[in-house]
Design a protein around this motif. Sequence first.
Motif, PDB file in Angstrom:
ATOM      1  N   LEU A 336     -12.353  13.176  -4.325  1.00 21.22           N
ATOM      2  CA  LEU A 336     -11.755  12.514  -3.162  1.00 21.22           C
ATOM      3  C   LEU A 336     -12.552  11.226  -2.684  1.00 21.22           C
ATOM      4  O   LEU A 336     -11.773   9.792  -2.748  1.00 21.22           O
ATOM      5  CB  LEU A 336     -11.599  13.355  -1.834  1.00 21.22           C
ATOM      6  CG  LEU A 336     -10.713  12.570  -0.821  1.00 21.22           C
ATOM      7  CD1 LEU A 336     -10.079  13.679   0.176  1.00 21.22           C
ATOM      8  CD2 LEU A 336     -11.295  11.704   0.287  1.00 21.22           C
ATOM      9  N   GLN A 337     -13.861  11.205  -2.480  1.00 22.84           N
ATOM     10  CA  GLN A 337     -14.656   9.818  -2.498  1.00 22.84           C
ATOM     11  C   GLN A 337     -14.502   8.974  -3.270  1.00 22.84           C
ATOM     12  O   GLN A 337     -14.455   7.947  -3.200  1.00 22.84           O
ATOM     13  CB  GLN A 337     -16.025  10.470  -2.351  1.00 22.84           C
ATOM     14  CG  GLN A 337     -16.838   9.358  -1.870  1.00 22.84           C
ATOM     15  CD  GLN A 337     -16.940   8.971  -0.204  1.00 22.84           C
ATOM     16  OE1 GLN A 337     -16.436   9.607   0.693  1.00 22.84           O
ATOM     17  NE2 GLN A 337     -17.092   7.730   0.170  1.00 22.84           N
ATOM     18  N   MET A 338     -14.545   9.412  -4.634  1.00 21.63           N
ATOM     19  CA  MET A 338     -14.451   8.578  -5.754  1.00 21.63           C
ATOM     20  C   MET A 338     -12.995   7.835  -5.674  1.00 21.63           C
ATOM     21  O   MET A 338     -12.845   6.882  -6.604  1.00 21.63           O
ATOM     22  CB  MET A 338     -14.764   9.055  -6.925  1.00 21.63           C
ATOM     23  CG  MET A 338     -16.217   9.122  -7.109  1.00 21.63           C
ATOM     24  SD  MET A 338     -16.898   9.905  -8.653  1.00 21.63           S
ATOM     25  CE  MET A 338     -17.069  11.714  -8.279  1.00 21.63           C
ATOM     26  N   HIS A 339     -12.071   8.360  -5.240  1.00 18.66           N
ATOM     27  CA  HIS A 339     -10.597   7.849  -5.155  1.00 18.66           C
ATOM     28  C   HIS A 339     -10.543   6.584  -3.966  1.00 18.66           C
ATOM     29  O   HIS A 339      -9.619   6.140  -3.927  1.00 18.66           O
ATOM     30  CB  HIS A 339      -9.367   8.937  -4.881  1.00 18.66           C
ATOM     31  CG  HIS A 339      -9.243   9.746  -5.989  1.00 18.66           C
ATOM     32  ND1 HIS A 339      -9.961  10.543  -6.697  1.00 18.66           N
ATOM     33  CD2 HIS A 339      -7.932   9.581  -6.689  1.00 18.66           C
ATOM     34  CE1 HIS A 339      -9.382  11.257  -7.694  1.00 18.66           C
ATOM     35  NE2 HIS A 339      -8.026  10.443  -7.774  1.00 18.66           N
ATOM     36  N   GLY A 340     -11.470   6.502  -3.220  1.00 13.67           N
ATOM     37  CA  GLY A 340     -11.502   5.476  -2.084  1.00 13.67           C
ATOM     38  C   GLY A 340     -10.679   5.898  -1.168  1.00 13.67           C
ATOM     39  O   GLY A 340     -10.199   7.095  -0.913  1.00 13.67           O
ATOM     40  N   GLY A 341      -9.791   5.002  -0.503  1.00 16.78           N
ATOM     41  CA  GLY A 341      -8.694   5.062   0.519  1.00 16.78           C
ATOM     42  C   GLY A 341      -7.744   5.828  -0.241  1.00 16.78           C
ATOM     43  O   GLY A 341      -6.943   6.555   0.492  1.00 16.78           O
ATOM     44  N   TYR A 342      -7.434   5.731  -1.492  1.00 18.46           N
ATOM     45  CA  TYR A 342      -6.210   6.588  -2.004  1.00 18.46           C
ATOM     46  C   TYR A 342      -6.320   7.949  -1.899  1.00 18.46           C
ATOM     47  O   TYR A 342      -5.676   8.776  -1.767  1.00 18.46           O
ATOM     48  CB  TYR A 342      -5.957   5.874  -3.268  1.00 18.46           C
ATOM     49  CG  TYR A 342      -5.446   4.504  -3.377  1.00 18.46           C
ATOM     50  CD1 TYR A 342      -4.110   4.327  -3.099  1.00 18.46           C
ATOM     51  CD2 TYR A 342      -6.178   3.582  -3.863  1.00 18.46           C
ATOM     52  CE1 TYR A 342      -3.565   2.746  -3.068  1.00 18.46           C
ATOM     53  CE2 TYR A 342      -5.933   2.241  -3.788  1.00 18.46           C
ATOM     54  CZ  TYR A 342      -4.579   2.136  -3.463  1.00 18.46           C
ATOM     55  OH  TYR A 342      -4.089   0.673  -3.546  1.00 18.46           O
ATOM     56  N   GLY A 343      -7.792   8.190  -2.096  1.00 15.86           N
ATOM     57  CA  GLY A 343      -7.955   9.740  -1.871  1.00 15.86           C
ATOM     58  C   GLY A 343      -7.408  10.387  -0.601  1.00 15.86           C
ATOM     59  O   GLY A 343      -7.490  11.793  -0.488  1.00 15.86           O
ATOM     60  N   TYR A 344      -7.480   9.685   0.339  1.00 17.33           N
ATOM     61  CA  TYR A 344      -6.994  10.186   1.649  1.00 17.33           C
ATOM     62  C   TYR A 344      -5.651  10.304   1.808  1.00 17.33           C
ATOM     63  O   TYR A 344      -5.116  10.565   3.072  1.00 17.33           O
ATOM     64  CB  TYR A 344      -7.774   9.497   2.771  1.00 17.33           C
ATOM     65  CG  TYR A 344      -7.841   9.981   4.254  1.00 17.33           C
ATOM     66  CD1 TYR A 344      -8.723  11.249   4.073  1.00 17.33           C
ATOM     67  CD2 TYR A 344      -7.472   9.719   5.394  1.00 17.33           C
ATOM     68  CE1 TYR A 344      -8.926  11.924   5.423  1.00 17.33           C
ATOM     69  CE2 TYR A 344      -7.640  10.572   6.492  1.00 17.33           C
ATOM     70  CZ  TYR A 344      -8.464  11.577   6.421  1.00 17.33           C
ATOM     71  OH  TYR A 344      -8.566  12.277   7.547  1.00 17.33           O
TER      72      TYR A 344
END
Length: 381
Positions: A336-344
Amino acid sequence: MKRILYEAEHEAFRESARTFIAKEVVPHYLEWDKAGIVPRELFVKAGELGLFAAVPEEYGGAGVVDFRYNAVFAEEAAAAGVTPATLGPSLQADVCMPYFLEMTTEEQKARWFPGIASGELITAVAMSEPGTGSDLSGIRTKAVRDGDHYVINGAKTFITNGINADLVITAVRTGDHPHRGLSLIVVERGTPGFERGRKLDKVGLHAQDTAELAFTDARMPAANLLGVEGDGFFGLTRNLAQERVSVAVSAVAQCVAALGWTCGYVRERKAFGKPIGSLQHIRFALAELATEIDIAQQFVDRCVTELVRGSLSPVDAAKAKWWTTELQGRVMDRCLQMHGGYGYMLEYPVARAWMDSRVSRIYAGTTEIMKEIIGRSLDIG
């Protein structure tokens, strides 16, 4: 590392499972996620797929008792990002089925197996209570023999398939002994005094119905007793190893899926004029996850092999369950962290998988209970 767990027939089933999930689950997943429950028809379709094939042939199944088919189904659900919607049918195949295969009388088999095989009867196991979780000896729901019936009073909570279930394998206290005083009684839908409470609003696994159950002078025929009175604790503990391996299989499969989504994302996402996957920090982080997942996969595959052979120990099942679910938590968080804001954002499967993963360290025995089982096996006092 090449996996050697599966044979040609399992890979053939994989193709059928993948097609089934793509057609019957994926198009409806978000709708079911919002509803907090899957339709009963999904169990019927899962029966047509052959997910409940362990039921003997004379009762409508195929008589194939091979957990590898269950594992294939879990892996394909994870790959599609729809595990919560398939947990109900998987619970029936992975967790409930052994009780019916091993503890039922011929009369009970004839009464229940045809509906279980077809998916028209949905099953659940009710162990946890408002004041009792992993400690089975603390179960307080009581069943008192009254002629040809048992009168049941008590409450259960966190019951998977709790709303949909027609047959609930219920752990009840029939005596005072912490272990030999437990029995298993199948409580059927429509029994007077048996009520479903609220459908619980969970952090994740939204498509899976989880409910509270209440028993108020619920009268069940003694013919619904599984095994013999007082054998409930041992019936439960015999089947916990398969349940825990089932959780481990799904945990690793969801890690594999999250790693794949993340590798795809970092190839496409650019920062400072180049894909973020070209950054050494990202490469190293993904290398760590890929290695840990591969190692976990090999151990879980070996556990499945031992389970199929009938030689899996409760200790090894506990090791698999705690290690893979803790790994799942780490993998989902870092992906999730590597997706940045999109991961949230919930439109991304990694966000939903991150929420769904948290409970895996709790249900089927918490991480702490798994460590206690392993620690006791070391004979260190």
